[in-house]
Scaffold this active site. Structure first.
Site, PDB file in Angstrom:
ATOM      1  CB  CYS A  35      -0.955  -0.011   1.183  1.00 17.05           C
ATOM      2  SG  CYS A  35      -0.132   0.040   2.781  1.00 17.05           S
ATOM      3  CE  LYS A  36       0.361   8.517  -0.445  1.00 15.03           C
ATOM      4  NZ  LYS A  36      -0.654   9.559  -0.583  1.00 15.03           N
TER       5      LYS A  36
END
Length: 138
Positions: A98-99
């Site tokens: 994810c980020k």
């Protein structure tokens, strides 16, 4: 310095007790049924040696700005609906990206319950970029 800590702990035992309780809760939640965090180097190793599948949990727009080579884009809010799509990869490690690494840990629990071998990239795609590793832009 230790004297000051002991004095503070004695005078504010209630705050120290709450802090210890919160800390213990965080440790318990993080260790319970969660994916093992791996470094960018370990991710590369798993991809090369065990044909691991990288699942990028970011939105399609974020995915297009740059993703790990070979990654599959399944936004986090659609992961539960796509379990069947991942079934063909059940025999290989799944690495969630994810980020920043926070969303991946949360979403890993469902896949672990379904019997997948799940890892999460510590620090997310931001750590991948900080390690000067390449991204594919689509």
């Amino acid at each position: 310095m230790i004297d000051q800590i002991l004095e503070f702990s004695t005078n504010h035992w209630d705050m120290v007790a709450i802090f210890v309780l919160i800390l213990a809760t965080v440790v318990f939640v993080e260790m319970r049924g969660n994916a093992k965090g791996i470094s960018p180097a370990s991710l590369t190793n798993l991809m090369n040696n065990k044909d691991a599948v990288v699942v990028d949990l970011r939105t399609a727009k974020e995915f297009r700005t740059g993703h790990i080579t070979g990654a599959i884009n399944i936004p986090a809010d659609k992961l539960k609906d796509k379990n069947a799509e991942l079934e063909k990869h059940k025999s290989t490690p799944i690495i969630l990206v994810c980020k920043t690494g926070m969303t991946a840990g949360t979403n890993a629990k469902e896949l672990i319950k379904a019997g997948f071998e799940v890892y999460k990239l510590q620090g997310g795609i931001a750590e991948w970029e900080n390690s000067s590793l390449p991204l594919v832009k689509a």
